[in-house]
Write a protein that holds these residues in place. Structure first.
Motif, PDB file in Angstrom:
ATOM      1  N   THR A 103      19.156  33.411 -26.367  1.00 54.98           N
ATOM      2  CA  THR A 103      17.766  33.783 -26.689  1.00 54.98           C
ATOM      3  C   THR A 103      17.310  33.104 -27.988  1.00 54.98           C
ATOM      4  OG1 THR A 103      18.231  35.775 -27.985  1.00 54.98           O
ATOM      5  CG2 THR A 103      18.032  36.066 -25.623  1.00 54.98           C
ATOM      6  N   HIS A 106      16.326  29.544 -27.320  1.00 59.22           N
ATOM      7  CA  HIS A 106      14.962  29.491 -26.777  1.00 59.22           C
ATOM      8  C   HIS A 106      13.935  29.881 -27.830  1.00 59.22           C
ATOM      9  CE1 HIS A 106      16.016  29.780 -22.190  1.00 59.22           C
ATOM     10  NE2 HIS A 106      16.345  28.620 -22.739  1.00 59.22           N
ATOM     11  N   ASP A 107      14.269  30.897 -28.616  1.00 62.19           N
ATOM     12  CA  ASP A 107      13.321  31.388 -29.629  1.00 62.19           C
ATOM     13  C   ASP A 107      12.960  30.296 -30.638  1.00 62.19           C
ATOM     14  OD1 ASP A 107      11.939  33.745 -30.959  1.00 62.19           O
ATOM     15  OD2 ASP A 107      13.239  33.046 -32.577  1.00 62.19           O
ATOM     16  N   ASP A 111       9.282  29.225 -31.504  1.00 58.35           N
ATOM     17  CA  ASP A 111       8.766  29.340 -32.881  1.00 58.35           C
ATOM     18  C   ASP A 111       8.712  27.999 -33.608  1.00 58.35           C
ATOM     19  OD1 ASP A 111       8.600  32.013 -32.487  1.00 58.35           O
ATOM     20  OD2 ASP A 111      10.344  32.565 -33.682  1.00 58.35           O
ATOM     21  N   ARG A 116      18.246  27.334 -38.694  1.00 62.20           N
ATOM     22  CA  ARG A 116      18.785  28.666 -38.376  1.00 62.20           C
ATOM     23  C   ARG A 116      20.189  28.741 -38.953  1.00 62.20           C
ATOM     24  NH1 ARG A 116      17.610  33.170 -35.718  1.00 62.20           N
ATOM     25  NH2 ARG A 116      15.889  32.225 -34.552  1.00 62.20           N
ATOM     26  N   LEU A 165      14.308  42.174 -22.798  1.00 59.21           N
ATOM     27  CA  LEU A 165      14.283  41.185 -23.876  1.00 59.21           C
ATOM     28  C   LEU A 165      13.243  40.083 -23.601  1.00 59.21           C
ATOM     29  CD1 LEU A 165      17.798  40.284 -24.932  1.00 59.21           C
ATOM     30  CD2 LEU A 165      15.989  38.691 -25.283  1.00 59.21           C
ATOM     31  N   GLU A 169       9.639  39.344 -25.589  1.00 61.04           N
ATOM     32  CA  GLU A 169       9.294  38.039 -26.173  1.00 61.04           C
ATOM     33  C   GLU A 169       7.960  37.544 -25.600  1.00 61.04           C
ATOM     34  OE1 GLU A 169      10.867  36.727 -28.667  1.00 61.04           O
ATOM     35  OE2 GLU A 169      10.448  34.581 -28.658  1.00 61.04           O
ATOM     36  N   LYS A 193      12.455  43.187 -27.511  1.00 58.84           N
ATOM     37  CA  LYS A 193      13.024  41.858 -27.813  1.00 58.84           C
ATOM     38  C   LYS A 193      14.319  41.939 -28.635  1.00 58.84           C
ATOM     39  CE  LYS A 193      11.131  40.155 -32.122  1.00 58.84           C
ATOM     40  NZ  LYS A 193      10.679  39.052 -32.898  1.00 58.84           N
ATOM     41  N   GLN A 231      15.172  44.724 -36.742  1.00 54.51           N
ATOM     42  CA  GLN A 231      14.015  43.828 -36.655  1.00 54.51           C
ATOM     43  C   GLN A 231      13.008  44.116 -37.764  1.00 54.51           C
ATOM     44  OE1 GLN A 231      13.918  41.125 -34.491  1.00 54.51           O
ATOM     45  NE2 GLN A 231      12.268  40.534 -35.894  1.00 54.51           N
ATOM     46  N   ASP A 234      14.385  42.428 -40.657  1.00 55.84           N
ATOM     47  CA  ASP A 234      14.227  40.979 -40.485  1.00 55.84           C
ATOM     48  C   ASP A 234      12.791  40.563 -40.839  1.00 55.84           C
ATOM     49  OD1 ASP A 234      15.890  38.769 -39.406  1.00 55.84           O
ATOM     50  OD2 ASP A 234      14.140  38.470 -38.120  1.00 55.84           O
ATOM     51  N   LYS A 258       2.140  36.095 -36.308  1.00 57.74           N
ATOM     52  CA  LYS A 258       3.018  37.223 -35.928  1.00 57.74           C
ATOM     53  C   LYS A 258       2.722  38.357 -36.892  1.00 57.74           C
ATOM     54  CE  LYS A 258       7.469  35.587 -34.383  1.00 57.74           C
ATOM     55  NZ  LYS A 258       8.898  35.560 -34.712  1.00 57.74           N
TER      56      LYS A 258
HETATM   57  C1  FPP Z   1      14.132  36.471 -32.463  1.00 58.09           C
HETATM   58  O1  FPP Z   1      12.966  36.967 -33.020  1.00 58.09           O
HETATM   59  C2  FPP Z   1      14.056  36.514 -30.964  1.00 58.09           C
HETATM   60  C3  FPP Z   1      14.506  37.490 -30.170  1.00 58.09           C
HETATM   61  C4  FPP Z   1      15.178  38.671 -30.716  1.00 58.09           C
HETATM   62  C5  FPP Z   1      14.364  37.443 -28.674  1.00 58.09           C
HETATM   63  C6  FPP Z   1      14.100  36.087 -28.073  1.00 58.09           C
HETATM   64  C7  FPP Z   1      14.005  36.155 -26.562  1.00 58.09           C
HETATM   65  C8  FPP Z   1      13.703  35.096 -25.760  1.00 58.09           C
HETATM   66  C9  FPP Z   1      13.432  33.749 -26.298  1.00 58.09           C
HETATM   67  C10 FPP Z   1      13.586  35.254 -24.276  1.00 58.09           C
HETATM   68  C11 FPP Z   1      14.867  35.418 -23.522  1.00 58.09           C
HETATM   69  C12 FPP Z   1      15.710  34.229 -23.321  1.00 58.09           C
HETATM   70  C13 FPP Z   1      16.874  34.233 -22.537  1.00 58.09           C
HETATM   71  C14 FPP Z   1      17.740  33.036 -22.438  1.00 58.09           C
HETATM   72  C15 FPP Z   1      17.291  35.446 -21.805  1.00 58.09           C
HETATM   73  P1  FPP Z   1      12.340  36.366 -34.353  1.00 58.09           P
HETATM   74  O2  FPP Z   1      11.676  35.063 -34.023  1.00 58.09           O
HETATM   75  O3  FPP Z   1      11.479  37.433 -34.934  1.00 58.09           O
HETATM   76  O4  FPP Z   1      13.605  36.205 -35.270  1.00 58.09           O
HETATM   77  P2  FPP Z   1      14.136  34.961 -36.100  1.00 58.09           P
HETATM   78  O5  FPP Z   1      13.525  35.153 -37.452  1.00 58.09           O
HETATM   79  O6  FPP Z   1      15.630  35.145 -36.114  1.00 58.09           O
HETATM   80  O7  FPP Z   1      13.705  33.710 -35.420  1.00 58.09           O
END
Ligand code: FPP
Ligand code: MG
Length: 347
Positions: A103, A106-107, A111, A116, A165, A169, A193, A231, A234, A258
């Motif tokens: 995830t 993909h995220d 974004d 990371r 999840l 998203e 999510k 979250q 975060d 966001k």
């Molecule tokens: C991080 O959030 C993202 C998630 C917790 C969920 C992301 C889910 C998907 C992309 C869809 C599902 C994909 C699959 C393969 C099942 P954030 O952007 O707030 O946190 P960050 O600061 O760590 O980027």
């Protein structure tokens, strides 16, 4: 054990020690690392390069630890390490961790993130197309791993959590730049999510330990509470963490449209005139650094940071209360400590 000034931890509280929290399951966690290689083995050199790159920065494995600690807490720490359920708990722990990694892959595309865990993202190194497919590859392999080793009941709950999840998203992407969004919608999104996977990590651990329904539900609610708190913490860090450690400028979420808890709280707490003024800034096609600064000042003035810190602490207190009836053990102490750790993180 210094106080963390930028974290969601109440002022004066010492930071919990992760090595101590993980103590009861450290050996198990080390074993799950080997499953990473088994799950993602391939003779395609290009794919293998990406797998190895990903494997070098696996993070803290919080979700795997939640699963393993829950499993052991249900057995009051006495897990037979040659039992079938123990083997399944290792696979399940690694599987939820791999789903989490897929995830994030993909995220970071969604974004448009280039960093990371202090390193360049896959999308930065290899581009969006290959990266999306890499996320799909991991995801496909996870369910292969589960199908080979884990009971269908456990796979079923993991699959439902994964649906949630994705839904969360999708909702988040659709909610971007929606200035009328409210706190209930925010909690709904993060419940799906982020919290759904943490909740199922705990629930699956309980299921594998053969826990009765009441205990299984209590652990699921604990995981959900910890996940929501995680979250919120975060989202707070996006505003408060030192930029060098965050790897991006503060207020990135504001810029990306966001609207997280501190901002939503401030928008609710302020007067109508000020709300209209801030909403106009938030809807600018491109926010300049001084716009982001302006919104951050607005959040602080209306107690948005303090509110989110209090909520995170409250959620953690409630989550810990959910498991109060579990017998005392080092694994239960680990779960209690991990809940505290989650809001004490500094980045
Ligand atoms: C991080 O959030 C993202 C998630 C917790 C969920 C992301 C889910 C998907 C992309 C869809 C599902 C994909 C699959 C393969 C099942 P954030 O952007 O707030 O946190 P960050 O600061 O760590 O980027
Ligand atoms: Mg992101």
């Amino acid at each position: 054990m210094a106080t963390m000034p930028n974290s969601a931890l109440p002022a004066g509280d010492p930071r919990p020690d992760l090595a101590q929290i993980y103590g009861p399951v450290q050996q198990d966690l080390d074993r799950t690392d080997r499953l990473f290689e088994e799950a993602l083995a391939t003779d395609n050199q290009f794919v293998l390069d990406m797998v190895r790159y990903l494997g070098e920065t696996q993070g803290k494995k919080v979700r795997a630890a939640l699963c393993l600690l829950s499993y052991r807490a249900c057995l009051a720490g006495a897990a037979g390490m040659d039992s079938e359920s123990y083997r399944q708990s290792l696979v399940t722990a690694e599987a939820v961790e791999l789903i989490h990694n897929a995830t994030l892959v993909h995220d970071d595309v969604i974004d448009d993130s280039d960093t990371r865990r202090g390193r360049k993202t896959l999308n930065y190194r290899w581009g969006n197309e290959v990266t999306v497919l890499m996320g799909d590859f991991i995801f496909a392999r996870v369910f292969g791993l589960l199908a080979r080793h884990v009971s269908p009941e456990v796979i079923q709950v993991i699959s439902v959590a994964t649906d949630r999840l994705c839904e969360g998203e999708i909702q988040e992407v659709r909610a971007r730049f929606m200035v009328t969004q409210n706190e209930a919608e925010y909690y709904d999104i993060i419940g799906k999510k982020t919290a759904a996977l943490m909740a199922v990590a705990c629930e699956a651990g309980a299921m594998l330990a053969g826990a009765e329904d009441g205990v299984r539900s209590a652990l699921r609610r604990y995981g959900e509470g910890v996940g929501v708190a995680f979250q919120v913490a975060d989202d707070l860090l996006d505003l408060t963490a030192p930029e060098a450690r965050l790897g991006k400028p503060n207020g990135h979420d504001i810029k990306e449209g966001k609207f997280t808890l501190p901002l939503l709280h401030a928008l609710k707490a302020c007067g109508q005139g000020e709300r209209a003024e801030v909403q106009e800034v938030l809807l600018k096609p491109e926010l300049a650094p001084h716009d982001v600064e302006f919104v951050m000042g607005f959040i602080r003035r209306h107690g948005g940071i303090a509110h989110a810190r209090n909520r995170a602490a409250e959620l953690v207190r409630e989550a810990k209360a959910e498991i109060s009836a579990l017998p005392e053990s080092s694994a239960k102490a680990g779960l209690l400590g991990l809940a505290d750790y989650i809001i004490a993180r500094e980045f």
